[in-house]
Scaffold this active site. Structure first.
Site, short mmCIF file in Angstrom:
data_model
loop_
_atom_site.label_atom_id
_atom_site.label_comp_id
_atom_site.label_asym_id
_atom_site.label_seq_id
_atom_site.Cartn_x
_atom_site.Cartn_y
_atom_site.Cartn_z
N TYR A 135 2.79 8.35 -1.25
CA TYR A 135 3.37 8.36 0.10
C TYR A 135 3.93 9.75 0.40
O TYR A 135 4.53 10.39 -0.45
CB TYR A 135 4.54 7.37 0.20
CG TYR A 135 4.19 5.90 0.37
CD1 TYR A 135 2.92 5.47 0.73
CD2 TYR A 135 5.19 4.94 0.21
CE1 TYR A 135 2.65 4.13 0.90
CE2 TYR A 135 4.93 3.58 0.37
CZ TYR A 135 3.66 3.18 0.73
OH TYR A 135 3.40 1.85 0.89
N TYR A 179 17.23 2.24 -0.40
CA TYR A 179 15.92 2.10 -1.06
C TYR A 179 15.42 3.46 -1.57
O TYR A 179 14.84 3.56 -2.64
CB TYR A 179 14.91 1.47 -0.10
CG TYR A 179 13.50 1.44 -0.65
CD1 TYR A 179 13.20 0.78 -1.84
CD2 TYR A 179 12.45 2.08 0.03
CE1 TYR A 179 11.90 0.76 -2.35
CE2 TYR A 179 11.16 2.06 -0.47
CZ TYR A 179 10.89 1.40 -1.66
OH TYR A 179 9.62 1.38 -2.16
N GLU A 212 7.13 -9.55 3.59
CA GLU A 212 6.39 -8.99 2.46
C GLU A 212 5.87 -10.17 1.63
O GLU A 212 6.57 -11.16 1.43
CB GLU A 212 7.32 -8.09 1.65
CG GLU A 212 6.62 -7.39 0.51
CD GLU A 212 7.50 -6.29 -0.10
OE1 GLU A 212 7.85 -5.34 0.63
OE2 GLU A 212 7.84 -6.42 -1.28
N ARG A 217 -0.47 -1.31 -6.59
CA ARG A 217 -0.64 -2.43 -5.65
C ARG A 217 -0.85 -3.76 -6.37
O ARG A 217 -0.57 -4.82 -5.83
CB ARG A 217 -1.80 -2.16 -4.70
CG ARG A 217 -1.61 -0.93 -3.84
CD ARG A 217 -0.39 -1.04 -2.95
NE ARG A 217 -0.20 0.14 -2.10
CZ ARG A 217 0.87 0.33 -1.34
NH1 ARG A 217 1.85 -0.57 -1.32
NH2 ARG A 217 0.98 1.41 -0.60
C1 3EB Z 1 5.14 -0.88 0.54
O1 3EB Z 1 3.96 -1.20 0.45
C2 3EB Z 1 6.12 -1.98 0.83
O2 3EB Z 1 9.28 0.04 -4.29
O3 3EB Z 1 8.66 -1.28 -5.90
C3 3EB Z 1 6.25 -3.13 -1.95
C4 3EB Z 1 6.15 -3.35 -3.33
C5 3EB Z 1 7.14 -2.19 -1.48
C6 3EB Z 1 6.96 -2.64 -4.22
C7 3EB Z 1 8.65 -0.92 -4.71
C8 3EB Z 1 7.94 -1.48 -2.39
C9 3EB Z 1 7.84 -1.70 -3.76
O4 3EB Z 1 5.53 0.29 0.45
C10 3EB Z 1 7.31 -1.93 -0.02
#
Ligand code: 3EB
Length: 337
Positions: free
Chosen positions: A205, A145, A325, A218
């Site tokens: 992050y 990932y 998820e 989001r």
């Molecule tokens: C998160 O909130 C969970 O890498 O495109 C959620 C939605 C998540 C999209 C992406 C990753 C992605 O980090 C993982």
């Protein structure tokens, strides 16, 4: 006006809607199933609690569409909106020092998407669906990932799109095998990006989650003519940037849904139509362990209500400690457009 339909079979749709289908996804553990003419993302993963072996989620355009294939992308255009699917086989890429085959494939897939969108003059990426094999496997010292995240971000930067702020809604999910598969919806108008006040934006992050941050928002509000669509990205049991309730699937359900509700609240501050509500959304829920499905279904039913459209899929989530998820979408009509 575009709309999404769910069906176990496509025969009806093919005869009824010929020339007006934008594309979609085929979910189910059926690698050999035959596919229609329009762009389809194959999500080869077991369905949980479904009545049949596959579900087709298909976008109807409500108007004549134009289809094509460029840059290895099967695409379909309806007015100023485009849906496309690209599958790349990692075996066609060679790893170089500091760049795995998956990273190279990820960057190339996004490059091709951006080239296509620039050529079509529909530059705004709204929503992206990313699937890759063995997402949590570590190769060459880095989880896959995280390799994907480097390639994705590099492509955004290479095309001068910026990797923070106005980035698309997305999901990134692990399957047992298959190519890197990316579906996307894009248009001539920018999406309104929505963040979650309970979470650090993914593009911010810290480096604990990999050398490059994930490039997604989001949620996104998007505006085809006469319409407001809310796409809520894959949403998990993360508060701030930390996974919470490790090992507790019911706890993760509640936290993930609290995050969906928080994103919904934020979207409603920005929305132009009537407020979006939890029970009206249609959901796709990825569950890591099939054995957790009954508890996940029961917990979510108690929180969302029993009537919402929910498709459950067994798949891997991008952090090893995440057990599920949730992604969702809804569409409202907009007056005087
Ligand atoms: C998160 O909130 C969970 O890498 O495109 C959620 C939605 C998540 C999209 C992406 C990753 C992605 O980090 C993982």
């Amino acid at each position: 006006m575009i709309s999404q339909v769910f069906s176990a079979q496509l025969a009806d749709l093919v005869s009824r809607e010929t020339g007006r289908v934008l594309g979609g996804a085929m979910l189910g553990d059926q690698p050999g199933a035959s596919l229609p003419e329009w762009p389809v993302q194959r999500i080869v993963a077991p369905l949980l609690g479904a009545t049949g072996p596959v579900i087709h989620e298909t976008w109807l355009a409500g108007q004549a569409v134009l289809t094509g294939n460029s840059e290895g992308i099967a695409w379909c255009r309806a007015g100023q909106l485009l849906y496309g699917v690209i599958d790349l086989d990692e075996a066609d890429f060679t790893a170089t020092p500091g760049c795995s085959a998956l990273q190279a494939a990820s960057q190339e897939a996004y490059r091709r998407i951006f080239r296509l969108l620039d050529a079509k003059n529909l530059p705004h990426l709204w929503r992206v669906w990313n699937y890759l094999a063995a997402i949590n496997r570590e190769t060459d010292g880095l989880e896959r990932y995280r390799q994907f995240n480097i390639g994705r971000q590099d492509a955004f930067l290479e095309f001068r799109r910026g990797a923070t702020g106005n980035v698309p809604a997305a999901c990134a999910i692990g399957l047992t095998g298959g190519p890197l598969s990316i579906a996307f919806m894009a248009g001539d108008q920018p999406a309104v990006a929505v963040e979650n006040p309970r979470q650090v934006s993914a593009y911010d992050y810290p480096a604990d989650y990999g050398p490059r941050s994930p490039t997604f928002s989001r949620a996104a509000l998007v505006y085809p003519p006469g319409q407001e669509i809310l796409f809520i990205s894959g949403t998990a049991s993360i508060v701030g940037h930390l996974t919470v309730h490790p090992g507790d699937v019911a706890g993760q359900c509640r936290e993930a849904l609290a995050n969906v509700a928080a994103v919904l609240g934020e979207a409603n501050r920005l929305a132009r139509s009537t407020p979006f509500t939890l029970p009206e959304l249609s959901y796709r829920v990825y569950v890591r362990h099939a054995a957790d499905f009954p508890l996940v279904r029961e917990t979510l039913a108690g929180l969302i209500g029993g009537t919402a459209e929910i498709v459950y899929v067994q798949a891997d989530i991008c952090r090893h400690d995440l057990l599920l998820e949730i992604e969702a979408l809804a569409s409202h009509a907009l007056g005087n457009c």
